[in-house]
Enzyme design. Structure first.
Site, PDB file in Angstrom:
ATOM      1  N   ASP A  97      -4.785  -7.835  -4.297  1.00 15.98           N
ATOM      2  CA  ASP A  97      -5.142  -7.725  -2.879  1.00 15.98           C
ATOM      3  C   ASP A  97      -6.486  -8.377  -2.542  1.00 15.98           C
ATOM      4  OD1 ASP A  97      -5.326  -6.966  -0.236  1.00 15.98           O
ATOM      5  OD2 ASP A  97      -5.234  -4.825  -0.576  1.00 15.98           O
ATOM      6  N   HIS A 144       0.841  -1.207   0.000  1.00 12.23           N
ATOM      7  CA  HIS A 144       0.000   0.000   0.000  1.00 12.23           C
ATOM      8  C   HIS A 144       0.877   1.259   0.000  1.00 12.23           C
ATOM      9  CE1 HIS A 144      -3.469  -2.487   0.309  1.00 12.23           C
ATOM     10  NE2 HIS A 144      -3.145  -2.933   1.516  1.00 12.23           N
TER      11      HIS A 144
HETATM   12 ZN   LIG Z   1      -3.577  -6.992   2.115  1.00  8.26          ZN
END
Ligand SMILES: [Zn+2]
Length: 445
Positions: A321, A270
């Site tokens: 993800d 992220h």
């Molecule tokens: Zn994750």
């Protein structure tokens, strides 16, 4: 020796080459020739051929939540309640069936390696299975069935807040090993059991929220001893950063730096809300980052500083993800298009840079340092992208056609380590939609 003739191939530059002959022996590329005629080739691939893509961040079981978490306008709580409901019903048998379908969906999308950020270790009561790595083996079996390489990023997850608050009762009990040392002991057993050329055992720290700092060294040391990839969720949401600063007086990146987590084998997943100092720390340690734009936008997380991170010494990779969609072309173009929206300006990151992130960036972040490039000596992973579909036709043979026009359903053929896994848009062994349907029905009814 097998010869593959490609109508066009992207060899890493700003253009594609016409008529490329790729020779393969024992799963590896032995030579590449541009401007070659198709004569004599045993296999032909139309459209543009790119290297196999590396999906650097996956939670396979989140695939069961697709389109469900968007109901009722999709609050954070709809997402988390459904995620825990799915987690509660998973056992090794159901996990294997779901992973097999999810990874086969990835193969259809041109993904040849996946990094599974795996923290669902124990049974529904939080007890270890007879084999404490039964759930890890289920994921490995799912990847083997689907025909792609797996980096199992076994995840240490011990606490529910940066101040060390224990995991909650209920599904979170399935995640924890009690300590970093107990995590390392379990993962070492898995490492000893798995001796495969298409599976790597890597390490992960869930986050600064999920691992108290005193337990981080055990994970770092295990990864160091095995020269294994080490991944960590970091700086995803502003609330996490505020809690981290309240508990430690520093940002998550600074906490990770001080605990020795950052480094060239490490990927910060992220990396959305970073200070200039955080970016400097990632650069100085050559730490990689993995953006997951379709998940980050689904969760309303924010837009990370991609242009600055692309200038650092670390790898830049992409992941699907939560699998809101599984389409690395969409992830790649989102990096640029989100930046355009944020800046009200076009043309910041080029298509070939984005394609590098989806291919070699992801492969290397997962420890497959001999994959992600079409070059002699590399693993023989190829992905053919149709240039005559309703989406791509008329755009020409360019990297931009792949990044900005194609979707996962324009992938026609996928070769992984020299083996055909997808032919003419179909997985060679798995009826993917049918198997996903039955695997998800087991969990969500
Ligand atoms: Zn994750």
């Amino acid at each position: 020796m097998t010869d593959w003739w490609c109508e066009h191939a992207w060899l890493g530059g700003d253009a594609v080459e016409p008529g490329v002959m790729i020779s393969v022996d024992d799963g590896r590329i032995t030579s590449i020739r541009s401007g070659a005629a198709a004569v004599g080739a045993s296999n032909r691939l139309s459209g543009i051929v790119i290297p196999g893509m590396g999906n650097a961040h996956s939670h396979a079981f989140h695939r069961a939540l697709r389109a469900r978490t968007q109901r009722d306008r999709g609050s954070f709580w709809t997402w988390r309640d459904l995620m825990y409901r799915a987690a509660d019903r998973l056992d090794p048998e159901r996990y294997r069936a779901l992973a097999r379908g999810v990874y086969a969906e990835m193969a259809l999308a041109g993904i040849t390696s996946v990094g599974e950020f795996h923290y669902l270790h124990h049974d529904a009561g939080g007890r270890r299975y007879a084999d404490p790595n039964a759930m890890g083996h289920a994921l490995i079996d799912g990847a083997t069935d689907a025909g792609l390489r797996l980096t199992l990023l076994d995840t240490c997850y011990l606490s529910s807040a940066p101040d060390g608050t224990p995991l909650n009762d209920g599904p979170q009990q399935r995640f924890g090993d009690g300590s970093g040392a107990r995590w390392a002991e379990r993962v070492e057993a898995l490492h000893q059991q798995v001796k495969r050329k298409d599976v790597l055992i890597g390490a992960a720290l869930h986050s600064v929220r999920g691992v108290p700092v005193e337990h981080m060294p055990a994970v770092v040391e295990w990864a160091e001893a095995h020269a294994a990839p080490l991944h960590v969720h970091s700086s995803e949401q502003t609330a996490e950063i505020e809690q981290c600063i309240a508990a430690h007086g520093r940002t998550p990146t600074a906490v990770l730096k001080d605990a020795g987590v950052l480094g060239a084998r490490t990927t910060a997943v992220h990396a959305t809300h970073l200070t200039a100092e955080d970016i400097g720390d990632l650069d100085a340690t050559a730490t990689g980052v993995c953006f997951c734009p379709t998940t980050e936008r689904d969760l309303g997380d924010g837009i990370g500083p991609a242009p600055a991170l692309l200038e650092t010494n670390g790898l830049f990779s992409l992941g699907s993800d939560s699998h809101a969609v599984i389409d690395l072309f969409e992830e790649a173009r989102a990096v640029e298009l989100d930046e355009r929206l944020a800046r009200e300006q076009r043309g910041i990151i080029g298509a070939s840079t984005l394609l590098h992130a989806a291919t070699v960036g992801g492969q290397h972040a997962l420890g497959w340092t001999d994959a992600g490039l079409l070059e002699a000596g590399a693993r023989a992973d190829f992905v053919a992208v149709d240039l005559n579909s309703v989406r791509t036709v008329g755009g020409g043979a360019t990297p931009e056609a792949v990044v900005f026009a194609a979707s996962a359903c324009d992938v026609t053929d996928v070769v992984i380590d020299g083996k055909i896994v997808v032919a003419d848009r179909r997985h060679v062994r798995i009826d993917v939609a049918k198997e996903l349907q039955s695997a998800i029905a087991e969990l969500m009814t």
